[in-house]
Structures are given as C-alpha cells and as structure tokens.
Design a protein around this motif. Structure first.
Motif, PDB file in Angstrom:
ATOM      1  N   GLU A  86     -43.159 -45.588  23.365  1.00  9.07           N
ATOM      2  CA  GLU A  86     -42.305 -45.275  22.232  1.00  9.07           C
ATOM      3  C   GLU A  86     -41.060 -44.558  22.708  1.00  9.07           C
ATOM      4  O   GLU A  86     -41.137 -43.573  23.441  1.00  9.07           O
ATOM      5  CB  GLU A  86     -43.065 -44.370  21.255  1.00  9.07           C
ATOM      6  N   PHE A  87     -39.929 -45.070  22.266  1.00 11.47           N
ATOM      7  CA  PHE A  87     -38.658 -44.470  22.664  1.00 11.47           C
ATOM      8  C   PHE A  87     -37.812 -44.226  21.436  1.00 11.47           C
ATOM      9  O   PHE A  87     -37.797 -45.022  20.507  1.00 11.47           O
ATOM     10  CB  PHE A  87     -37.888 -45.384  23.618  1.00 11.47           C
ATOM     11  N   LEU A  88     -37.082 -43.119  21.484  1.00 13.46           N
ATOM     12  CA  LEU A  88     -36.178 -42.795  20.402  1.00 13.46           C
ATOM     13  C   LEU A  88     -34.761 -43.080  20.893  1.00 13.46           C
ATOM     14  O   LEU A  88     -34.296 -42.467  21.852  1.00 13.46           O
ATOM     15  CB  LEU A  88     -36.322 -41.318  20.043  1.00 13.46           C
ATOM     16  N   VAL A  89     -34.115 -44.033  20.238  1.00 15.38           N
ATOM     17  CA  VAL A  89     -32.789 -44.444  20.714  1.00 15.38           C
ATOM     18  C   VAL A  89     -31.729 -43.975  19.733  1.00 15.38           C
ATOM     19  O   VAL A  89     -31.873 -44.157  18.524  1.00 15.38           O
ATOM     20  CB  VAL A  89     -32.715 -45.987  20.833  1.00 15.38           C
ATOM     21  N   TYR A  96     -31.221 -42.243  14.584  1.00 13.97           N
ATOM     22  CA  TYR A  96     -32.068 -42.630  15.708  1.00 13.97           C
ATOM     23  C   TYR A  96     -32.987 -43.758  15.275  1.00 13.97           C
ATOM     24  O   TYR A  96     -33.294 -43.916  14.094  1.00 13.97           O
ATOM     25  CB  TYR A  96     -32.912 -41.444  16.175  1.00 13.97           C
ATOM     26  N   GLU A  98     -36.740 -45.476  16.407  1.00 17.13           N
ATOM     27  CA  GLU A  98     -37.899 -45.412  17.289  1.00 17.13           C
ATOM     28  C   GLU A  98     -38.323 -46.838  17.608  1.00 17.13           C
ATOM     29  O   GLU A  98     -38.604 -47.628  16.722  1.00 17.13           O
ATOM     30  CB  GLU A  98     -39.048 -44.668  16.590  1.00 17.13           C
ATOM     31  N   THR A 104     -36.328 -51.522  23.088  1.00 15.24           N
ATOM     32  CA  THR A 104     -35.289 -50.657  23.661  1.00 15.24           C
ATOM     33  C   THR A 104     -34.504 -51.387  24.731  1.00 15.24           C
ATOM     34  O   THR A 104     -33.278 -51.256  24.817  1.00 15.24           O
ATOM     35  CB  THR A 104     -35.930 -49.402  24.276  1.00 15.24           C
TER      36      THR A 104
ATOM     37  N   MET B  62     -38.804 -33.862  23.343  1.00 16.46           N
ATOM     38  CA  MET B  62     -38.216 -35.172  23.619  1.00 16.46           C
ATOM     39  C   MET B  62     -37.376 -35.037  24.875  1.00 16.46           C
ATOM     40  O   MET B  62     -36.526 -34.166  24.965  1.00 16.46           O
ATOM     41  CB  MET B  62     -37.332 -35.613  22.455  1.00 16.46           C
ATOM     42  N   LEU B  65     -33.899 -39.657  28.658  1.00 18.21           N
ATOM     43  CA  LEU B  65     -33.998 -40.471  29.860  1.00 18.21           C
ATOM     44  C   LEU B  65     -32.631 -40.928  30.351  1.00 18.21           C
ATOM     45  O   LEU B  65     -32.519 -41.551  31.397  1.00 18.21           O
ATOM     46  CB  LEU B  65     -34.848 -41.715  29.582  1.00 18.21           C
ATOM     47  N   SER B  67     -28.432 -41.805  28.572  1.00 19.74           N
ATOM     48  CA  SER B  67     -27.813 -42.546  27.466  1.00 19.74           C
ATOM     49  C   SER B  67     -28.529 -42.303  26.153  1.00 19.74           C
ATOM     50  O   SER B  67     -28.655 -43.217  25.327  1.00 19.74           O
ATOM     51  CB  SER B  67     -27.822 -44.060  27.747  1.00 19.74           C
ATOM     52  N   GLU B  68     -28.998 -41.096  25.975  1.00 18.06           N
ATOM     53  CA  GLU B  68     -29.608 -40.720  24.694  1.00 18.06           C
ATOM     54  C   GLU B  68     -30.794 -41.597  24.320  1.00 18.06           C
ATOM     55  O   GLU B  68     -30.953 -41.996  23.165  1.00 18.06           O
ATOM     56  CB  GLU B  68     -28.550 -40.767  23.570  1.00 18.06           C
ATOM     57  N   VAL B  69     -31.579 -41.936  25.270  1.00 16.28           N
ATOM     58  CA  VAL B  69     -32.858 -42.590  24.970  1.00 16.28           C
ATOM     59  C   VAL B  69     -33.943 -41.567  25.265  1.00 16.28           C
ATOM     60  O   VAL B  69     -34.054 -41.067  26.381  1.00 16.28           O
ATOM     61  CB  VAL B  69     -33.049 -43.841  25.846  1.00 16.28           C
ATOM     62  N   TYR B  70     -34.721 -41.233  24.253  1.00 14.20           N
ATOM     63  CA  TYR B  70     -35.672 -40.129  24.399  1.00 14.20           C
ATOM     64  C   TYR B  70     -37.096 -40.654  24.482  1.00 14.20           C
ATOM     65  O   TYR B  70     -37.454 -41.657  23.857  1.00 14.20           O
ATOM     66  CB  TYR B  70     -35.562 -39.179  23.208  1.00 14.20           C
ATOM     67  N   ALA B  71     -37.892 -39.895  25.221  1.00 13.94           N
ATOM     68  CA  ALA B  71     -39.324 -40.197  25.305  1.00 13.94           C
ATOM     69  C   ALA B  71     -40.092 -38.911  25.029  1.00 13.94           C
ATOM     70  O   ALA B  71     -39.612 -37.807  25.317  1.00 13.94           O
ATOM     71  CB  ALA B  71     -39.682 -40.732  26.685  1.00 13.94           C
ATOM     72  N   GLN B  72     -41.257 -39.067  24.491  1.00  7.81           N
ATOM     73  CA  GLN B  72     -42.049 -37.873  24.141  1.00  7.81           C
ATOM     74  C   GLN B  72     -42.667 -37.273  25.374  1.00  7.81           C
ATOM     75  O   GLN B  72     -43.177 -37.959  26.255  1.00  7.81           O
ATOM     76  CB  GLN B  72     -43.151 -38.267  23.169  1.00  7.81           C
TER      77      GLN B  72
END
Lengths: 373, 156
Positions: A86-89, A96, A98, A104, B62, B65, B67-72
């Motif tokens: 799961e990634f939050l873009v 954002y 998910e 992604t 969060m 990673l 470019s504003e791509v987040y992972a938990q």
C-alpha cells in the motif's frame, strides 16, 4: 553584361550593427544556458522517478522490511515497513491516493512520460535558440567584415546579372564563366536538335521522372495538350528569378520550363532532386546551362522535355553540389533531352505544397484552359 | 570641488550597495538556517519528552520514499536480545544526527541529555550571526551618514 543596372548597395553593417548582433548573440546564449539548466533539472527528476519505480516494484516482495524510520529531521528509529503493497501517492493540492504497488507504478510511469515530453520541448527550444545564436554570430562577423549586400533590379534579358551573395563573388564569377562556355555549346547543339520533336518521349520521360504517380496521367495529358500554351503563364510566376532566355529559344524554353515545373511541382525534394533526376534519365536528358545570375539557393532540376531546344535555365546555386551536378550534366550533353532547371521559388513552393501534391497537378491544367479561352 | 564630492558620494553609495547590502543578506540567510536547525532539535526534544511522558512504545508513521510516495512504517518496542539484526523495531533506541553524516545510537534518556547540548551550541552560533549582522548594519549606517554629510555641505 554591360547594361546599366539599377540597384542599391547596402553595407551589412548598417542593417545589423556588429556590436548589437554580438550583444544579441550573448543574450541568446544566456537564454540557452538557462534552458539547459532546466533540462538538467527535469532529467534529474526523471532519474529519481525511475529509481522510485524500481523501488516500488521491489517492496511488495517482502511482508516487512526493516528500515530506519525518520523521526523529525535529525533522528531515526529502527523500525519496519509494513503493508508493503500500500502506497500513499500525492496527487497535488493536498490530495492523496492510496494505491497498490502496480497502480503506483502506473502513476509514476505517466509522470515520467510527462517529464520526457517536457524535456523534448525544451530541447527543441534550445535548438531553435542555437540557430538564432549562430545566425547572430554569423551576422556579426559578416557585418564586421564590411560585407555589402547588393540588390539589382531584375532585367529580363540579362543573364549575367550579378547578385553576389554575401562573400561569394569569386565562386559566382567562376560559375558564370562556366555558364558562358556551356551556353556556347548549347547554341551549337540546339541547331542539331532542332529536328527532334519528341513529344511521345515527353510523356515517357515525365512518367520516369515524376515522383508522383497519382498526378502522372493528368499531367501527361495536360503536358501533351498544352505544351505550347503554358509558355507565358509559367513565365510569370518565375519572373522574379532571372532566367536565361534566348529569344530564339523562347517558345521551346518555356515549354521545358513548364515541364520542369510540372515535374518539379509534385516532387517534394528540393535541390536534391536534380541529380537524381539526371541519373534516372541519363539517356534521355540533357541539361543545358545558360549563364545565369547566381542567385542564392536556386534548385536545379532536370526535367525532360520532349523538345530538344529546351533551354535549361540554370540558376547556379551557391551550393557546391550543383557544380558537381553541372559537370555530370555536361557529360550528358549529347543526349536527346535537355533538362530545364527550375528556380528556388519552386523549392519553396514544393516544400509548402508537400501535402498538396495533387493541387499543382491540376492547377496548371485549369490555368491553361482558362488561358486558351 | 563639487565633482570630487559627487565622485566620493557615488563611490560610497556603490560600496554600500555592492558590498554591504549583499553581505547583510547573506548573513541573515545563514542565521535563518541555523534557526531552522535549532527548531528541528527543539521539536525532537519535545517529541521525545512526549513519548516518554505517555510511555509510548510503538508508533506508526508514513515514510517518504521519494517524490511524495509514502509507505507505512511501524516502530514497535521489542525487548529482543542484541544478537539480532540491528534494525529491529525498537523505540528504546534512537539514532541522532551528530553532524558530518554520523548518527549515534542512543537510548532515550541519553538522547534527551544530548539534544539540549546541541541546542545550546546552535544558539551560540545564532548569536554570532546576530553580532555580524549588527556590525554590517552599523557599517551601512555610517556610510550613509557620511554620504548625507557630503550632500548637506554643498547646500549650506
């Protein structure tokens, strides 16, 4: 030569002051470097994007990844990445989304494409700017050298009008001498060729040389029908380019010119065409040169005219390839057909009408019909 | 005589504009940077104190990673022996940046004692910058005063 020709002499430096040209060149260079920096920046973004794509691809391979979790800007906690699929873009403006790893990656790929297109447009802009800069540089150099631009009125009979282009007087002089010699040869041969009237060959040749198969048949017919009537009409559009016109060859010349225009018009290539045409029709063509004012960028095309007496108006182009072309043509002197050479305006015409190949083919026909009536 | 004065005035003005003012701008920029760093550390300290106060043992965040791509990410306090992999989830140890790309593994209490020391150092840097800025400002003032005097004299 020897006729008083009216004209104006303008020193280039008055038109483009050399210092200003240099300043302009410097300014353009600065803009170029700015754009280059932008391109580099975009390229860096693109690289980051690609790296991220790889990372996102690899993360779901494991359930958990042991990582150092940042805590503020100056501290880390040892921790784990969980929910690795799961990634939050960030979509922009605080929104954002998910998404899974695959989705992604798709988002990132689309962003990458966008970046690439931006880079390409910037590169095109840089290219244009470079041309501008080189133009300014050249102008500055030439203006500093005191090169003079001479313009003279176009006089119909004068085949030795000289319009020396910037700094190519010597070359032009040599060409004119060659043309004179060829003209003499042509005169002698014209007497021989007067007997041959080969209209049938005309169509055959046209078919060989025309690169437009579609426009061919109407062309051929038109040519066969309106050979003589095209004369004056074709003369006019090409008036601005001086053509060597000998009075006795007048009837024949325009015809060949017509033919050449006919053949030329549908073809899209510019000055490249003539050599290839010559090669194709070596046996049946002959390009006769008449001394001609050296205009810049006059394209020569060998068209087949069934009429012997085709005079070829060779406007000697400045480019060297034409001189080679001339020599090769000279070897074909003894062949039956003379080629007529079409001027630069044709080139432009051709280039402009690349998408309208059919139109030229039909237009002359209608024009001639009108003329007849 | 007047021309000489005008020349002097011009030179002074140029001096102010070209050297003193940019110097001032640069000094202010540097001081702001140090301010920011100080703020970072003080935030860190506050957070740590909070964590300790609430005896928080696990947290989720969060992680960017790029470019504003987040992972938990999760940090779970685990009482595992040290033989295991270094990066096991552990809120008891925290790695603090000590400059030059080094991070030191510390327990919370150690971190809480180090961070104030760091903050103090930063405060001293800020003070130096402030002094420098004040100096530059004073110089600018003197030069403009001089210019004013030169200008006033001709009118008198």
């Amino acid at each position: 030569m020897g006729e008083p020709l009216k004209g104006t002499v303008t020193p280039l430096s008055s038109v483009f002051a050399p210092e200003e040209a240099q300043k302009a060149s410097v300014r353009v260079q600065e803009t170029i470097s700015e754009r280059r920096k932008q391109v580099d920046q975009l390229q860096a973004f693109l690289n980051d994007n690609n790296g991220l794509v790889n990372l996102v691809k690899k993360l779901p391979d494991q359930l958990h990844h042991d990582i150092m979790v940042p805590f503020g800007k100056a501290a880390f906690f040892p921790g784990r990445l969980i929910h690795t699929n799961e990634f939050l873009v960030l979509l922009g403006e605080g929104y954002y989304a998910e998404r899974t790893s695959k989705q992604t990656i798709e988002i990132l790929k689309r962003r990458g494409k966008d970046l690439e297109s931006q880079i390409e447009t910037l590169n095109a802009v840089i290219k244009d700017l470079k041309f501008e800069a080189s133009f300014f540089d050249d102008t500055a150099i030439e203006a500093a050298e005191g090169i003079v631009e001479i313009r003279e009125d176009y006089v119909d009979e004068a085949f030795n009008e000289d319009e020396p282009t910037k700094g190519e007087d010597d070359f032009a002089r040599i060409l004119s001498r060659i043309d004179e010699l060829e003209k003499e040869e042509l005169e002698s041969e014209i007497a021989e060729e007067h007997e041959e009237e080969d209209k049938a060959d005309l169509s055959h040749l046209i078919s060989l040389t025309s690169l437009e198969p579609e426009g061919r048949s109407p062309e051929e017919q038109a040519k066969n029908e309106h050979l003589m009537s095209k004369i004056s009409l074709q003369n006019h559009p090409q008036e601005d380019v001086p053509k060597p016109v000998k009075p006795k060859d007048l009837p024949a010349r325009p015809v060949s010119k017509d033919l050449s225009s006919h053949v030329k018009v549908p073809t899209s290539s510019g000055s490249r065409l003539p050599p290839s045409l010559v090669e194709h029709n070596k046996l049946k063509e002959r390009v006769s040169h008449t001394p001609v004012p050296k205009n810049e960028k006059v394209s020569t095309s060998a068209s087949n005219s069934g009429n012997h007496s085709s005079r070829a108006s060779v406007v000697a182009p400045v480019s060297k390839e034409v001189s080679d072309f001339d020599s090769s043509i000279g070897s074909d002197r003894s062949k039956a057909f003379t080629g007529s050479i079409v001027e630069h305006t044709h080139n432009i015409e051709n280039n402009n009408q690349k998408g309208q190949m059919q139109a030229p083919a039909s237009k002359p026909v209608s024009r001639f019909k009108m003329q007849r009536k | 005589m007047d021309r000489l004065r005008e020349e002097k005035i011009q030179r002074f003005e140029e001096f102010v504009d070209r050297r003193l003012k940019p110097d001032l701008v640069r000094a202010i920029a540097e001081r702001d940077k140090v301010f920011e760093q100080q703020k970072v550390f003080s935030d860190l300290r506050k957070n740590l104190e909070n964590l300790e106060k609430n005896s928080v043992t696990s947290l989720r965040s969060m992680v960017n990673l790029g470019s504003e791509v987040y992972a938990q990410a999760e940090v779970d306090s685990v009482l595992t022996p040290k033989a295991l992999h270094v990066c096991r989830p552990d809120t008891r140890h925290i790695f603090v940046d000590v400059g030059l790309g080094f991070h030191v593994e510390l327990t919370w209490s150690e971190a809480l004692s180090i961070i104030p020391a760091r903050e103090e150092k930063l405060a001293r840097q800020i003070e130096e910058y402030t002094r420098l800025i004040a100096q530059i400002k004073a110089q600018i003032k003197t030069v403009s005063q001089g210019i004013r005097e030169l200008l006033q004299l001709p009118t008198e």
